[in-house]
Scaffold this motif. Structure first.
Motif, short mmCIF file in Angstrom:
data_model
loop_
_atom_site.label_atom_id
_atom_site.label_comp_id
_atom_site.label_asym_id
_atom_site.label_seq_id
_atom_site.Cartn_x
_atom_site.Cartn_y
_atom_site.Cartn_z
N GLN A 162 1.18 -0.86 0.05
CA GLN A 162 0.10 -0.41 -0.14
C GLN A 162 0.77 1.35 0.28
O GLN A 162 1.82 1.39 0.83
N VAL A 163 0.88 1.92 -0.75
CA VAL A 163 1.26 3.03 -1.39
C VAL A 163 0.43 4.32 -1.28
O VAL A 163 -0.53 4.91 -1.44
N VAL A 164 0.92 5.22 0.02
CA VAL A 164 0.17 6.11 0.98
C VAL A 164 0.77 7.81 0.17
O VAL A 164 1.76 8.01 1.05
N GLY A 165 -0.13 8.18 0.07
CA GLY A 165 0.83 10.14 -0.65
C GLY A 165 0.07 10.99 0.81
O GLY A 165 -1.08 10.67 0.57
N ALA A 166 0.75 11.39 1.43
CA ALA A 166 0.24 12.24 2.40
C ALA A 166 0.66 13.81 1.95
O ALA A 166 2.09 14.53 2.03
N HIS A 167 -0.93 14.80 1.95
CA HIS A 167 -0.59 15.92 2.05
C HIS A 167 -0.85 16.75 3.03
O HIS A 167 -2.09 16.92 3.26
#
Length: 231
Positions: A162-167
């Motif tokens: 799982q690849v999560v991009g956090a902004h």
């Protein structure tokens, strides 16, 4: 989704305000071990926290960390450096220095730990400035990092990562210490990110400014950059 119960987590840039929150909250959620990495790792008062030297700009250092932390199941790509001066007032060497940490360093870590985190998670900490060019070379580096994350998400999906991009917008950390702006609490930001990881999300907009800018990306450019309207 990635359950942090019994997870082994590695956090880059763990000495800072955001990094320390990732460490602390991972343990609160049931992680059994957290590798707290930095160029010069600090001492911790919890035996579940393993300080580990890691310079993300050095392939040798990253490779050594990957060998030392071969049991990692979740990696948080949090290490980064700031620099908000306009591009035309910034030397190319300084732009390259920002990219070395914020882009290529993060990619180096992702590549080194990709085999280890099959079935686990990679969390890439971006910025609202990934989507709006108000921070010179910093914005450019975060935009590049966002694009890399999108590619990694697709490439790592077959192995169940799982690849999560956090902004996130301005957060009350050492990097924003000199800025007289409204800032979010790092604890709230990290809580939102870990919630997204455990919910199986691909992306998390950790504060209102990130949600607002993300929603405005389909609007004409002048809506995001009012100075263009009078140009």
């Amino acid at each position: 989704m990635t359950d942090l119960t019994n997870a082994v987590v590695l956090v880059t840039g763990a000495n800072g305000g955001l990094g320390a929150e990732f460490v602390r909250q991972a343990l609160e959620r049931g992680a059994t071990k957290v590798y707290a990495t930095a160029r010069n790792p600090r001492a911790w008062d919890d035996e579940r926290i393993v300080p580990l030297a890691l310079d993300v700009t050095s392939q040798e250092s990253v490779d050594a960390a990957a060998r030392a932390a071969a049991d990692v199941t979740v990696v948080v790509n949090n290490a980064g450096i700031g620099g908000m001066e306009p591009l035309l007032e910034t030397s190319v060497a300084e732009v390259e220095r920002l990219f070395a940490t914020n882009v290529f360093g993060a990619l180096r870590v992702a590549k080194a730990f990709a085999p280890t985190i099959a079935g686990g998670a990679l969390v890439d900490v971006h910025s609202v400035l990934s989507w709006i060019a108000l921070g010179g070379a910093y914005s450019a580096s975060k935009a590049a990092f966002w694009s890399i994350t999108n590619s990694l998400r697709v490439e790592l999906a077959p192995q169940g990562t799982q690849v999560v991009g956090a902004h996130l917008g301005y957060t009350d950390t050492g990097m924003t210490e000199g800025l007289d702006v409204e800032k979010s609490d790092p604890a709230d930001i990290v809580r939102s990110i870990w919630d997204a990881v455990e919910a199986g999300e691909h992306e998390v907009l950790a504060d209102q400014v990130s949600r607002d800018v993300r929603a405005g990306l389909s609007a004409p450019l002048a809506a995001l950059y009012p100075t263009l309207a009078g140009a």
